[in-house]
Write an enzyme that holds these catalytic residues in place. Structure first.
Site, PDB file in Angstrom:
ATOM      1  N   ASN A  34       0.853  -1.190   0.000  1.00  0.00           N
ATOM      2  CA  ASN A  34       0.000   0.000   0.000  1.00  0.00           C
ATOM      3  C   ASN A  34       0.886   1.236   0.000  1.00  0.00           C
ATOM      4  OD1 ASN A  34      -1.930   1.957   0.354  1.00  0.00           O
ATOM      5  ND2 ASN A  34      -2.473   1.359   2.445  1.00  0.00           N
ATOM      6  N   LYS A  36      -0.002   4.269  -0.225  1.00  0.00           N
ATOM      7  CA  LYS A  36      -0.685   5.393   0.416  1.00  0.00           C
ATOM      8  C   LYS A  36      -0.543   6.663  -0.446  1.00  0.00           C
ATOM      9  CE  LYS A  36      -0.238   3.145   4.866  1.00  0.00           C
ATOM     10  NZ  LYS A  36      -0.114   3.299   6.327  1.00  0.00           N
ATOM     11  N   HIS A 118      -9.434   0.323   5.239  1.00  0.00           N
ATOM     12  CA  HIS A 118      -8.151   0.614   5.878  1.00  0.00           C
ATOM     13  C   HIS A 118      -8.369   1.547   7.065  1.00  0.00           C
ATOM     14  CE1 HIS A 118      -4.056   2.106   6.461  1.00  0.00           C
ATOM     15  NE2 HIS A 118      -3.652   1.023   5.831  1.00  0.00           N
ATOM     16  N   GLU A 120      -6.965   4.102   8.053  1.00  0.00           N
ATOM     17  CA  GLU A 120      -6.941   5.531   7.756  1.00  0.00           C
ATOM     18  C   GLU A 120      -8.268   5.989   7.166  1.00  0.00           C
ATOM     19  OE1 GLU A 120      -3.452   5.418   5.366  1.00  0.00           O
ATOM     20  OE2 GLU A 120      -2.203   4.971   7.128  1.00  0.00           O
ATOM     21  N   GLU A 188      -4.838  -5.385  10.585  1.00  0.00           N
ATOM     22  CA  GLU A 188      -3.870  -4.314  10.800  1.00  0.00           C
ATOM     23  C   GLU A 188      -4.161  -3.617  12.118  1.00  0.00           C
ATOM     24  OE1 GLU A 188      -2.157  -2.725   6.765  1.00  0.00           O
ATOM     25  OE2 GLU A 188      -4.140  -1.895   7.097  1.00  0.00           O
ATOM     26  N   GLY A 194       2.645   2.304  10.923  1.00  0.00           N
ATOM     27  CA  GLY A 194       3.486   3.485  10.784  1.00  0.00           C
ATOM     28  C   GLY A 194       4.096   3.967  12.074  1.00  0.00           C
ATOM     29  N   SER A 234       3.685  -2.192  10.337  1.00  0.00           N
ATOM     30  CA  SER A 234       5.138  -2.064  10.447  1.00  0.00           C
ATOM     31  C   SER A 234       5.859  -3.368  10.088  1.00  0.00           C
ATOM     32  CB  SER A 234       5.538  -1.581  11.848  1.00  0.00           C
ATOM     33  OG  SER A 234       5.003  -0.304  12.104  1.00  0.00           O
TER      34      SER A 234
END
Length: 271
Positions: A34, A36, A118, A120, A188, A194, A234
């Site tokens: 991904n 992003k 996701h 986000e 996730e 991140g 990560s």
């Protein structure tokens, strides 16, 4: 005389022999990248170069997700063994939805995957379980395969709500009666995305095992056995091999590390 092993599969009423059940088919390893909201033509060329130069691995499905402006460019330049996914799509085919893209558009580009749910999208853009479920249904009905993301925040894990959160997110698509053969689940944990923090292989395996048990109870044993559940949070070239050894971890959804040549090591983590 009929041997006992045959008697177990013999009906005295219909005189039909039933074959032994087939062995479970192994789930093919799946690695997604991904990108992003990162990249320009120069950096995309760099990523394409190291992916195209990497040795092909027929044991792994590799799918990368560039930002929308670079989808067609990546598709045109990546070798056949690397597929391209969109990072998001909306729940309808067309209309007055400024800034959105539809599964029909993704398909028109010759692509077959999209990432939905996701963290986000859930926590930065406020997408609800219901909206993500609607988008998932429409994508599948449009012939687009879905990487369906789930995961808990740090405070939810610390409060002991890991199961509740992940099961709630999954239940939203279970309730829609989706067809599971074109879904990959990406677990996730939000606290590990991140941040440099990674769930230990044992922590990740525990949740993957819970998710598989959930599918077995809520959908079917066959779906639970066949559905690939991948880990994201990560993931690096250094920890991928240990994570990939766990029986219910069927691959990875990689963020920042997918922009670097070490992504190839992650692709080959189980080789």
């Amino acid at each position: 005389m009929i041997f006992e092993s045959h008697l177990r599969h013999f009906s005295p009423f219909k005189h039909i022999f039933f074959p032994e059940p087939a062995e479970t088919m192994a789930r093919k390893f799946f690695v997604g990248g991904n990108w992003k909201m990162n990249g320009d033509f120069a950096s995309v060329d760099g990523i394409v170069a190291f992916l195209n130069q990497s040795a092909d691995n027929s044991n792994v499905d590799v799918v990368v997700a560039p930002p929308a402006p670079y989808l067609a460019y990546a598709k045109a330049n990546l070798k056949a063994g690397v597929l391209v996914a969109a990072q998001n799509c909306y729940k309808t085919a067309k209309g007055a939805f400024t800034g959105e893209i539809s599964p029909a558009m993704i398909k028109d580009l010759g692509l077959e995957w999209v990432i939905l749910g996701h963290s986000e999208r859930r926590h930065v853009f406020g997408e609800s379980d219901a909206l993500i479920a609607e988008k998932t249904v429409h994508a599948l009905e449009s012939g687009i395969k879905v990487i369906f993301c789930i995961g808990e925040k740090l405070e939810e894990r610390e409060a002991g709500h890991t199961k509740d959160v992940n099961f709630r997110q999954l239940q939203a698509i279970v309730d829609k009666g989706v067809s599971w053969e074109n879904i990959v689940i990406a677990y996730e944990p939000v606290w590990a995305i991140g941040t440099g923090k990674t769930a230990s292989p044992e922590q990740a395996q525990e949740v993957h095992e819970w998710v598989r048990a959930f599918l077995k109870e809520k959908v079917s044993p066959a779906v639970a056995d066949a559905t690939r559940i991948i880990y994201g949070g990560s993931v690096t070239a250094d920890n991928a091999a240990e994570l990939g050894k766990k029986p219910d971890i069927d691959g990875f959804l990689v963020g920042g590390a997918s922009l670097k040549p070490d992504f190839v090591k992650i692709i080959n983590a189980r080789s």
